[in-house]
Design an enzyme around this catalytic site. Structure first.
Site: not given
Ligand code: BGC
Length: 741
Positions: A269
């Site tokens: 993530d």
């Molecule tokens: C989120 C993810 C997301 C990623 C990219 C993170 O803060 O938890 O679900 O895909 O950002 O935007």
């Protein structure tokens, strides 16, 4: 132009990497894309890559992309959020939108709404549609879908997931995954795993027993991987037993890649990586979003400071790390590239097509849950001449906000607009604000452009609504939560189960003013309803995206007969929920122990005999269904066998309608505690008035198994079982017993 360059790059790379052309019917070469072929190409690519090139492809080069190997014609990878539509383009190094004018798209209903359809075909339609949008936007990896289990109604991110039940989410995620990937776009199933609260998501350290892990929190991920064939998975922010999940020995190495045989890439993530050592050893393949500020400040190349960049390369050069793990990571990233960016069969895709809007509207309407409908207040009766719509959520754009799932849509039909359009000339539709919630509406530079400012006092707003209610035939209150902080929003959690902005007072006042009141809730979470007995009709309508208002109008006016069922339990009060028992805290900055174990959602309410406000699986129709007696083809089975259960379901009302027939299994004698019942199958049947259909379920040993930590493994114990068939988890209509020999 970029599209053609990328296709060309892919083809030239295919040739460099010695794929096997076979003659096609019309004379042109067709490139084999079999598993064996891809593996040979990976071997070939790896044998040609330098250390520098290998390091480059395992971490980000911008907010949403990672590098390819230009020298070998291997293209870069482009990822995008997910999971309800394709995110707007952002600047190379920043979250701010890039200001493109061709990146507005269709917002599909939130995944909670999809789950509420209990319809595997609609999940396939969703996957196909969003996959096509991703493909058209030239994305290789879609960051979604999310299948974290609904543990508490306060989790700010529940709207992006598929509810509280492992079987339902597992069934609903598989078609989504398969259909997205048919477009040559990988899904990135998230957030693996145990990411059940947002406030302290980077430091929350989860511990739970193995039964809860295997029986509740992992099955949907396992289904996405093994049945869906997911090509990538996103490691979550939180820790599990003291180690961050993006590189957690047990979850990634032992379970995901070991037990499940996952051959795709583990993507962190964004900002979920905090060290090189464990990231090297414990199976993280691709690092994204680490909090450097990219190319703009600091080092000449911020991305080179990533944990899997310079520190890793230096460690290899100094002999601290070997190259075995590096080759394994590259292998998985190359596999992802071959399956997506270099997929020779990928279609062109489409955005904003009529078909996509139709899909969004259909999924939305089928996902709406009719929680209550006393006196048949719904659908709108023929005599209704004046409808009063009250509430901020009747007009507020909901596709902007909520965190990374925020979208820039081509259009969004508000509930008020949808109702007005369907009401036509014959029915007057009047609007009153009712309450003021969140007047903002922007996310990373995308703005809803709405002016929701309001100068009147709450008392004045209520007085206006009450007066108009007295002059109307039907009142529809449209409220609930929204996508701002501490509502349904990533990075924050809700602070209470209550409706915000004193909406309860507005609803109470309307209920006193007009008996024909419908409360329509926009949310991804359960809310408390102290007024439940005073309101005849209640709809749970989720976040429905671009076609929200049309989908709502379809149900309100009866063009669509509601058939959605709740994918999670609505508790009467927070303390009824398993994660909010005495001694338990929420949110948790550090350690959290899931003391309720396997008793999550309805399993808990059954176990403790707590009456929910609305049960898992509940949802009414404008018609009624009767259930015949459950009949088994035999009274016993052995472990390799099956029993078949048949039940006749009849539409006893006067409208066509669909019923989700739910099969639960109860284990009557077991060496370990088991839930009173567990969902093991469901079928949605469409029935004309008076029509009956036999619904048949085949029950195999898998439906009888539990996870026995002593083995460790899954086992079905001999003895008596009961099959329960019903219309909701608290509305079992018929049951039949059988034994496992
Ligand atoms: C989120 C993810 C997301 C990623 C990219 C993170 O803060 O938890 O679900 O895909 O950002 O935007």
């Amino acid at each position: 132009m970029k599209k053609f360059l990328r296709v060309f790059a892919g083809i030239s790379a295919l040739c460099v990497l010695s794929c096997t052309p076979k003659p096609s019917g019309n004379g042109g070469p067709v490139y084999l894309d079999t598993h064996a072929d891809i593996e040979a190409r990976i071997d070939d690519a790896l044998s040609r890559m330098t250390l520098e090139e290998k390091i480059k492809i395992i971490h980000a080069q911008s907010k949403f992309s990672s590098a390819g190997v230009p020298r070998l014609g291997i293209p870069e990878l482009w990822t995008t959020d997910g999971p309800h539509g394709i995110r707007t383009e952002v600047l190379w190094d920043e979250w701010e939108q890039a200001g493109w004018t061709n990146d507005s798209i269709v917002a599909f209903p939130a995944l909670t709404a999809l789950a509420a359809t209990w319809d595997r075909d609609l999940s396939a339609l969703y996957g196909k549609s969003i996959g096509e949008e991703a493909r058209y936007r030239e994305k290789d990896v879609l960051l979604g879908p999310g299948v974290n289990i609904y543990r508490t109604p306060l989790n700010g991110r529940n709207f992006e997931y598929m509810g509280e039940d492992p079987y339902l989410s597992g069934q609903m995620v598989v078609p989504y995954v398969q259909q997205v990937q048919k477009n040559g776009v990988a899904v990135c199933v998230k957030h693996f795993a145990l990411n059940n609260e947002e406030t302290f998501r980077h430091t929350t350290d989860v511990d739970l027993d193995d039964r809860a892990l295997y029986e509740i929190y992992l099955p949907a991920f396992k289904a996405a991987v093994q049945q869906g064939g997911a090509w990538s998975i996103m490691g979550s922010y939180n820790l599990y037993r003291g180690q961050h999940v993006c590189y957690n020995q047990r979850l990634i190495m032992d379970i995901l890649k070991g037990e499940w045989g996952f051959d795709g890439a583990v993507i962190s993530d964004w900002g979920g990586v905090h060290e090189t050592d464990a990231a090297v050893k414990n199976g993280l393949d691709l690092e994204f979003g680490t909090w450097t500020d990219g190319l703009t400040m600091g080092a000449t190349n911020g991305y080179d400071a990533y944990f899997l960049a310079k520190p890793y390369r230096d460690g290899i050069l100094s002999g601290k790390y070997g190259t075995e793990e590096l080759d394994e990571k590259c292998r998985r990233v190359l596999r992802l590239i071959f399956r997506t960016a270099m997929n020779p069969d990928k279609p062109f895709g489409a955005i904003n097509s009529e078909a996509h809007y139709a899909a969004a509207r259909k999924i939305g309407a089928e996902g709406i849950v009719l929680l209550k409908n006393d006196n048949q207040v719904l659908p709108v009766a023929p005599g209704v001449k004046r409808i009063l719509v009250v509430g901020e959520n009747a007009v507020k754009m909901m596709t902007v906000g909520g965190g990374s799932s925020s979208l820039k849509v081509q259009h969004e039909i508000s509930p008020l607009d949808g109702i007005r359009a369907r009401a036509g000339k014959d029915i007057e539709v009047v609007y009153a604000r009712g309450y003021v919630g969140d007047t903002g509406g922007s996310y990373n530079g995308v703005s809803s452009g709405q002016d929701l400012s309001e100068s009147r006092t709450p008392e004045q707003l209520i007085a206006e609504a009450v007066e108009l209610a007295g002059q109307s035939d039907l009142v529809i209150f449209i409220g609930g939560l929204n996508k701002s902080n501490n509502q349904d929003c990533e990075g924050t959690d809700r602070r209470s189960l209550d409706l915000p902005y004193d909406q309860d007072a507005v609803i109470e006042a309307l209920a006193a003013a007009n008996p024909n009141l419908v409360v329509s809730l926009v949310s991804g979470n359960a809310v408390a309803m102290p007024w439940v007995d005073k309101v005849p009709a209640i709809l749970q309508t989720w976040y429905l995206g671009s076609e929200a208002g049309n989908a709502l109008a379809d149900v309100v006016f009866g063009d669509v007969n509601p058939s959605g069922k709740l994918p999670f339990t609505f508790p009467k009060q927070l303390t009824d929920s398993p994660a909010h028992q005495p001694g338990m805290t929420f949110p948790n900055r550090h350690k959290v122990v899931y003391e309720e174990g396997i008793f999550v959602g309805y399993r808990w309410f059954d176990e403790k005999d707590i009456e929910p406000l609305f049960a898992f699986g509940h949802g009414l129709s404008y018609t009624q269904f009767s259930y015949g007696e459950a009949k088994l083809d035999k009274s016993s089975m052995n472990e390799n066998g099956t029993v078949r259960l048949t039940v006749k379901v009849t539409n006893t009302g006067d409208r066509e309608g669909a019923e989700v027939v739910q099969l639960y299994i109860a284990d009557k004698e077991s060496s370990l505690p088991r839930p009173e019942k567990e969902l093991k199958d469901f079928q949605k049947v469409l029935l004309a008035p008076g029509q009956s259909k036999d619904v048949t379920f085949t029950i195999g040993a898998d439906a009888l198994k539990f996870y026995d930590p002593a083995l460790p493994g899954w086992k079905a114990e001999k003895g008596e079982f009961e099959a329960l068939v019903g219309s909701a988890s608290d509305d079992i209509r018929t049951r039949a017993a059988f034994t496992l020999k």
